[in-house]
Design a protein around this motif. Structure first.
Motif, PDB file in Angstrom:
ATOM      1  N   ASN A   3      42.275  66.567  -5.356  1.00 52.89           N
ATOM      2  CA  ASN A   3      42.130  67.400  -6.546  1.00 52.89           C
ATOM      3  C   ASN A   3      41.072  68.480  -6.344  1.00 52.89           C
ATOM      4  OD1 ASN A   3      44.053  65.809  -7.815  1.00 52.89           O
ATOM      5  ND2 ASN A   3      42.531  64.476  -8.771  1.00 52.89           N
ATOM      6  N   ALA A   4      39.987  68.120  -5.661  1.00 51.82           N
ATOM      7  CA  ALA A   4      38.949  69.105  -5.386  1.00 51.82           C
ATOM      8  C   ALA A   4      39.474  70.198  -4.465  1.00 51.82           C
ATOM      9  CB  ALA A   4      37.730  68.428  -4.771  1.00 51.82           C
ATOM     10  N   GLY A   5      40.264  69.801  -3.467  1.00 54.36           N
ATOM     11  CA  GLY A   5      40.839  70.781  -2.553  1.00 54.36           C
ATOM     12  C   GLY A   5      41.796  71.718  -3.260  1.00 54.36           C
ATOM     13  N   ALA A   6      42.619  71.184  -4.158  1.00 52.94           N
ATOM     14  CA  ALA A   6      43.549  72.021  -4.908  1.00 52.94           C
ATOM     15  C   ALA A   6      42.781  72.979  -5.814  1.00 52.94           C
ATOM     16  CB  ALA A   6      44.486  71.149  -5.729  1.00 52.94           C
ATOM     17  N   GLY A   7      41.688  72.487  -6.407  1.00 55.97           N
ATOM     18  CA  GLY A   7      40.876  73.345  -7.256  1.00 55.97           C
ATOM     19  C   GLY A   7      40.245  74.487  -6.495  1.00 55.97           C
ATOM     20  N   GLU A   8      39.755  74.190  -5.305  1.00 56.84           N
ATOM     21  CA  GLU A   8      39.160  75.241  -4.473  1.00 56.84           C
ATOM     22  C   GLU A   8      40.199  76.274  -4.064  1.00 56.84           C
ATOM     23  OE1 GLU A   8      37.357  73.282  -1.202  1.00 56.84           O
ATOM     24  OE2 GLU A   8      35.821  72.262  -2.413  1.00 56.84           O
ATOM     25  N   ALA A   9      41.407  75.803  -3.765  1.00 55.23           N
ATOM     26  CA  ALA A   9      42.460  76.706  -3.308  1.00 55.23           C
ATOM     27  C   ALA A   9      42.925  77.642  -4.413  1.00 55.23           C
ATOM     28  CB  ALA A   9      43.650  75.890  -2.783  1.00 55.23           C
ATOM     29  N   THR A  10      42.835  77.198  -5.664  1.00 55.26           N
ATOM     30  CA  THR A  10      43.309  78.037  -6.766  1.00 55.26           C
ATOM     31  C   THR A  10      42.193  78.862  -7.400  1.00 55.26           C
ATOM     32  OG1 THR A  10      43.015  76.203  -8.330  1.00 55.26           O
ATOM     33  CG2 THR A  10      45.198  76.471  -7.334  1.00 55.26           C
ATOM     34  N   ALA A  11      40.948  78.565  -7.076  1.00 54.39           N
ATOM     35  CA  ALA A  11      39.825  79.269  -7.716  1.00 54.39           C
ATOM     36  C   ALA A  11      39.869  80.760  -7.430  1.00 54.39           C
ATOM     37  CB  ALA A  11      38.498  78.681  -7.251  1.00 54.39           C
ATOM     38  N   ARG A  12      40.183  81.139  -6.203  1.00 54.72           N
ATOM     39  CA  ARG A  12      40.230  82.553  -5.861  1.00 54.72           C
ATOM     40  C   ARG A  12      41.349  83.255  -6.611  1.00 54.72           C
ATOM     41  NH1 ARG A  12      39.074  79.934  -1.119  1.00 54.72           N
ATOM     42  NH2 ARG A  12      41.278  79.822  -0.561  1.00 54.72           N
TER      43      ARG A  12
ATOM     44  N   LEU B 229      43.276  86.930 -11.151  1.00 58.71           N
ATOM     45  CA  LEU B 229      44.274  87.081 -12.221  1.00 58.71           C
ATOM     46  C   LEU B 229      43.646  87.007 -13.611  1.00 58.71           C
ATOM     47  CD1 LEU B 229      47.146  84.853 -10.771  1.00 58.71           C
ATOM     48  CD2 LEU B 229      46.988  87.345 -10.757  1.00 58.71           C
ATOM     49  N   SER B 230      42.360  87.268 -13.700  1.00 57.67           N
ATOM     50  CA  SER B 230      41.652  87.123 -14.969  1.00 57.67           C
ATOM     51  C   SER B 230      42.272  87.959 -16.082  1.00 57.67           C
ATOM     52  CB  SER B 230      40.183  87.507 -14.789  1.00 57.67           C
ATOM     53  OG  SER B 230      39.488  87.410 -16.004  1.00 57.67           O
ATOM     54  N   SER B 231      42.686  89.178 -15.781  1.00 62.70           N
ATOM     55  CA  SER B 231      43.241  90.049 -16.824  1.00 62.70           C
ATOM     56  C   SER B 231      44.572  89.536 -17.348  1.00 62.70           C
ATOM     57  CB  SER B 231      43.404  91.477 -16.298  1.00 62.70           C
ATOM     58  OG  SER B 231      44.334  91.518 -15.224  1.00 62.70           O
ATOM     59  N   ARG B 232      45.303  88.769 -16.542  1.00 57.19           N
ATOM     60  CA  ARG B 232      46.560  88.181 -17.011  1.00 57.19           C
ATOM     61  C   ARG B 232      46.323  86.855 -17.729  1.00 57.19           C
ATOM     62  NH1 ARG B 232      50.693  87.724 -12.229  1.00 57.19           N
ATOM     63  NH2 ARG B 232      51.923  86.841 -13.947  1.00 57.19           N
ATOM     64  N   LEU B 233      45.295  86.146 -17.327  1.00 57.19           N
ATOM     65  CA  LEU B 233      44.999  84.861 -17.962  1.00 57.19           C
ATOM     66  C   LEU B 233      44.297  85.033 -19.305  1.00 57.19           C
ATOM     67  CD1 LEU B 233      43.835  82.953 -14.779  1.00 57.19           C
ATOM     68  CD2 LEU B 233      45.854  82.406 -16.145  1.00 57.19           C
ATOM     69  N   PHE B 234      43.523  86.097 -19.442  1.00 58.05           N
ATOM     70  CA  PHE B 234      42.810  86.384 -20.684  1.00 58.05           C
ATOM     71  C   PHE B 234      43.180  87.799 -21.134  1.00 58.05           C
ATOM     72  CE2 PHE B 234      40.378  83.322 -18.236  1.00 58.05           C
ATOM     73  CZ  PHE B 234      40.168  82.310 -19.168  1.00 58.05           C
ATOM     74  N   PRO B 235      44.424  87.988 -21.559  1.00 62.34           N
ATOM     75  CA  PRO B 235      44.920  89.340 -21.804  1.00 62.34           C
ATOM     76  C   PRO B 235      44.453  89.927 -23.127  1.00 62.34           C
ATOM     77  CG  PRO B 235      46.613  87.746 -22.361  1.00 62.34           C
ATOM     78  CD  PRO B 235      45.461  86.960 -21.787  1.00 62.34           C
ATOM     79  N   ALA B 236      44.376  91.242 -23.151  1.00 59.76           N
ATOM     80  CA  ALA B 236      44.273  91.956 -24.415  1.00 59.76           C
ATOM     81  C   ALA B 236      45.664  91.984 -25.046  1.00 59.76           C
ATOM     82  CB  ALA B 236      43.765  93.379 -24.183  1.00 59.76           C
ATOM     83  N   ILE B 237      45.719  92.009 -26.357  1.00 56.80           N
ATOM     84  CA  ILE B 237      47.015  92.086 -27.033  1.00 56.80           C
ATOM     85  C   ILE B 237      47.574  93.483 -26.819  1.00 56.80           C
ATOM     86  CG2 ILE B 237      48.199  92.002 -29.250  1.00 56.80           C
ATOM     87  CD1 ILE B 237      46.169  89.916 -30.138  1.00 56.80           C
ATOM     88  N   PRO B 238      48.766  93.605 -26.243  1.00 53.91           N
ATOM     89  CA  PRO B 238      49.332  94.929 -25.959  1.00 53.91           C
ATOM     90  C   PRO B 238      49.463  95.769 -27.230  1.00 53.91           C
ATOM     91  CG  PRO B 238      50.544  93.228 -24.790  1.00 53.91           C
ATOM     92  CD  PRO B 238      49.626  92.511 -25.738  1.00 53.91           C
ATOM     93  N   PRO B 239      49.304  97.085 -27.126  1.00 56.11           N
ATOM     94  CA  PRO B 239      49.355  97.952 -28.306  1.00 56.11           C
ATOM     95  C   PRO B 239      50.766  98.304 -28.759  1.00 56.11           C
ATOM     96  CG  PRO B 239      48.888  99.257 -26.355  1.00 56.11           C
ATOM     97  CD  PRO B 239      48.917  97.828 -25.907  1.00 56.11           C
ATOM     98  N   ALA B 240      51.778  97.705 -28.154  1.00 54.41           N
ATOM     99  CA  ALA B 240      53.166  98.062 -28.458  1.00 54.41           C
ATOM    100  C   ALA B 240      53.496  97.839 -29.933  1.00 54.41           C
ATOM    101  CB  ALA B 240      54.115  97.247 -27.579  1.00 54.41           C
ATOM    102  N   LYS B 241      54.510  98.532 -30.399  1.00 52.13           N
ATOM    103  CA  LYS B 241      54.883  98.516 -31.808  1.00 52.13           C
ATOM    104  C   LYS B 241      55.607  97.244 -32.223  1.00 52.13           C
ATOM    105  CE  LYS B 241      57.188 101.347 -35.335  1.00 52.13           C
ATOM    106  NZ  LYS B 241      57.912 102.612 -35.596  1.00 52.13           N
ATOM    107  N   TYR B 242      56.419  96.673 -31.318  1.00 51.03           N
ATOM    108  CA  TYR B 242      57.278  95.545 -31.681  1.00 51.03           C
ATOM    109  C   TYR B 242      56.899  94.286 -30.898  1.00 51.03           C
ATOM    110  CZ  TYR B 242      60.242  99.138 -33.746  1.00 51.03           C
ATOM    111  OH  TYR B 242      60.714 100.196 -34.496  1.00 51.03           O
TER     112      TYR B 242
END
Length: 280
Positions: A142-151, A156-169
């Motif tokens: 589990n520690a190894g998997a965590g290290e491998a995904t940390a990078r 991908l921070s902007s996709r994981l914590f997104p701003a709400i898109p300004p689109a109309k619909y």
């Protein structure tokens, strides 16, 4: 080598709450005009603060948005993106203290968390860990998997914590992967699921210039397995994208869909017009 896990690794980000309301127009119209104005201005100020978000201390947008729902399923949809379930609960409680709340009849809600599935890299990570002699499920594994995904998480921070898109619909719907009678997504080998998800993702990428998609996971959090939010300035794009996806194997064979909710963005700057029926 030991038998490798069949569960793909995932990354999780913002916690998300959808609130769907009917509005009590009859009771609202019975109020004196000055009282309606005061209540709508109070809510407009709250919504403006939510729209602006709170980027401290980690830079995450932590925003909310209001949408006017089209059709019989409700009148308003509020979407909240926050860092924790406690933050979402505080949003619910803050809304409940407003003078507007007695006119909001919540008909449904949906709780989930922004999720990115790592189908493309999970098998590779698992194989590398097994080659090191690690056993699946152990603390070392589990520690190894965590290290491998940390990078990957950091990139991908902007996709994981997104701003709400300004689109109309907005088009929102929940969905499951089938796991009964004739087909079961969860018994298919990971390599087959990965290939199908890759094909599925290629369709979405073709629409990337016209629609923003945010996938949230809800297994163990709500009644369906995923929630899908699509944001676009042309609602016909929703029809074209979803229709084309119905022809790939992931959707054609393994997908089950809940209700679809289509709505139009209402900004804090013109929410008063929604309450008096003059929103253009």
């Amino acid at each position: 080598m030991p038998e490798l896990p069949q569960v793909p690794l995932t990354l999780e980000g913002s916690n998300v709450l959808h609130q769907i309301f009917r509005f009590d127009w009859t009771a609202w119209k019975e109020l004196p005009l000055d009282e309606r104005t005061a209540i709508s201005e109070e809510f407009s100020g709250l919504l403006a603060r939510w729209e602006g978000g709170n980027t401290e201390p980690n830079g995450h947008p932590n925003q909310s948005a209001l949408f006017s729902q089209i059709g019989h399923k409700g009148d308003l949809i509020l979407i909240h993106f926050r860092d924790s379930l406690e933050d979402l609960n505080r949003v619910e409680l803050e809304l409940a203290q407003t003078r507007l709340y007695p006119f909001l009849q919540q008909t449904s809600s949906y709780l989930s968390v922004v999720e990115l599935g790592l189908y493309e890299s999970s098998e590779k990570i698992y194989a590398q860990l097994a080659e090191k002699g690690l056993e699946p499920g152990t603390p070392e594994w589990n520690a190894g998997a965590g290290e491998a995904t940390a990078r990957t998480f950091a990139s991908l921070s902007s996709r994981l914590f997104p701003a709400i898109p300004p689109a109309k619909y907005l088009c929102f719907y929940p969905m499951d992967r089938k796991r009964g009678e004739q087909v079961n997504w969860y018994t298919e080998p990971m390599a087959d699921r990965r290939a199908m998800m890759h094909e599925h993702g290629l369709i979405g990428r073709r629409y990337a210039d016209h629609v923003r998609q945010i996938i949230t996971g809800s297994i163990g959090l709500d009644d369906w397995e995923w929630g899908v939010d699509l944001f676009a300035d042309d609602p016909i794009v929703f029809k074209k994208l979803i229709y084309e996806m119905r022809f790939d194997k992931v959707s054609a064979v393994y997908a089950s869909f809940g209700q679809f909710f289509l709505s139009v963005r209402v900004h804090a700057s013109n929410v008063n017009q929604w309450f008096d029926g003059t929103l253009a």
